[in-house]
Design a protein around this motif. Structure first.
Motif, PDB file in Angstrom:
ATOM      1  N   ILE A 178      61.531 124.956 -25.676  1.00 49.47           N
ATOM      2  CA  ILE A 178      62.919 124.954 -25.214  1.00 49.47           C
ATOM      3  C   ILE A 178      62.988 125.660 -23.869  1.00 49.47           C
ATOM      4  O   ILE A 178      62.472 126.763 -23.702  1.00 49.47           O
ATOM      5  CB  ILE A 178      63.845 125.650 -26.233  1.00 49.47           C
ATOM      6  CG1 ILE A 178      63.807 124.889 -27.561  1.00 49.47           C
ATOM      7  CG2 ILE A 178      65.270 125.748 -25.687  1.00 49.47           C
ATOM      8  CD1 ILE A 178      64.535 125.576 -28.698  1.00 49.47           C
ATOM      9  N   GLN A 203      70.351 123.822 -22.026  1.00 49.62           N
ATOM     10  CA  GLN A 203      68.993 123.940 -22.556  1.00 49.62           C
ATOM     11  C   GLN A 203      68.433 122.554 -22.833  1.00 49.62           C
ATOM     12  O   GLN A 203      69.168 121.651 -23.228  1.00 49.62           O
ATOM     13  CB  GLN A 203      68.966 124.782 -23.832  1.00 49.62           C
ATOM     14  CG  GLN A 203      69.233 126.238 -23.559  1.00 49.62           C
ATOM     15  CD  GLN A 203      69.092 127.107 -24.803  1.00 49.62           C
ATOM     16  OE1 GLN A 203      68.883 126.633 -25.907  1.00 49.62           O
ATOM     17  NE2 GLN A 203      69.202 128.412 -24.608  1.00 49.62           N
ATOM     18  N   ILE A 227      64.813 120.477 -24.541  1.00 46.19           N
ATOM     19  CA  ILE A 227      63.662 120.631 -25.420  1.00 46.19           C
ATOM     20  C   ILE A 227      62.643 119.543 -25.076  1.00 46.19           C
ATOM     21  O   ILE A 227      63.020 118.387 -24.843  1.00 46.19           O
ATOM     22  CB  ILE A 227      64.077 120.574 -26.908  1.00 46.19           C
ATOM     23  CG1 ILE A 227      62.891 120.918 -27.815  1.00 46.19           C
ATOM     24  CG2 ILE A 227      64.704 119.248 -27.269  1.00 46.19           C
ATOM     25  CD1 ILE A 227      63.295 121.183 -29.267  1.00 46.19           C
ATOM     26  N   TYR A 241      69.197 119.705 -25.087  1.00 45.36           N
ATOM     27  CA  TYR A 241      69.190 120.295 -26.423  1.00 45.36           C
ATOM     28  C   TYR A 241      70.503 121.007 -26.740  1.00 45.36           C
ATOM     29  O   TYR A 241      70.969 120.996 -27.870  1.00 45.36           O
ATOM     30  CB  TYR A 241      68.003 121.260 -26.467  1.00 45.36           C
ATOM     31  CG  TYR A 241      67.869 122.116 -27.688  1.00 45.36           C
ATOM     32  CD1 TYR A 241      67.480 121.571 -28.900  1.00 45.36           C
ATOM     33  CD2 TYR A 241      68.095 123.490 -27.624  1.00 45.36           C
ATOM     34  CE1 TYR A 241      67.330 122.366 -30.023  1.00 45.36           C
ATOM     35  CE2 TYR A 241      67.941 124.291 -28.738  1.00 45.36           C
ATOM     36  CZ  TYR A 241      67.561 123.724 -29.938  1.00 45.36           C
ATOM     37  OH  TYR A 241      67.407 124.499 -31.042  1.00 45.36           O
TER      38      TYR A 241
END
Length: 154
Positions: free
Chosen positions: A53, A67, A69, A85
């Motif tokens: 992440i 964020q 991933i 994410y």
């Protein structure tokens, strides 16, 4: 109901596919694009493999922090997929916002870098689809490709 689709762009780079993959397929890409395009990209958890992440922070006046991933890193096929994410487009009604990089060998001295945005949005949020542009991602691809050309060793 949801709506799915994609946007893509590709360009030829005069470096071997393995050289391009060395940057695109690894965390080295972060060093190339920060600080040119982002204020910072921090590893929240992980080691660069699937499940890692990252928190993406833009320069002041840019989009909000979000964020992402790492979903896929396939060294054999030279494919990397990163999903938003938390935050970003997910806050605008997207179920999925995936960034896919494919490095395709053309010959021993050049390759194709293909960028694909894979999108899935809730029908009631369709108006937010107009906020999606491939242009910033093409800018990132151009920055990395220029770096590859400038640092290519024959």
């Amino acid at each position: 109901m949801k709506v799915t689709g994609s946007l893509s762009a590709e360009t030829e780079v005069c470096v071997p596919a393995s050289e391009a993959w060395d940057i695109y397929g690894s965390g080295k890409v972060v060093g190339v694009v920060v600080p040119k395009l982002f204020k910072q990209i921090d590893v929240v958890s992980g080691d660069g493999s699937p499940g890692t992440i990252l928190e993406v922070t833009f320069h002041p006046g840019g989009p909000p922090t979000y964020q992402e991933i790492i979903h896929t890193v396939d060294n054999e096929k030279m494919v990397k997929e990163i999903d938003i994410y938390k935050g970003g487009f997910l806050d605008q009604g997207f179920n999925l916002f995936r960034i896919r990089w494919d490095i395709i060998a053309k010959d021993e001295k050049s390759c194709i870098v293909k960028l694909t945005l894979i999108l899935d949005i809730k029908e009631e949020s369709m108006a937010n689809l107009s906020h999606v542009s491939i242009v910033p991602f093409v800018g990132m691809m151009t920055t990395v490709n220029n770096y590859l050309i400038e640092n290519h060793k024959d």
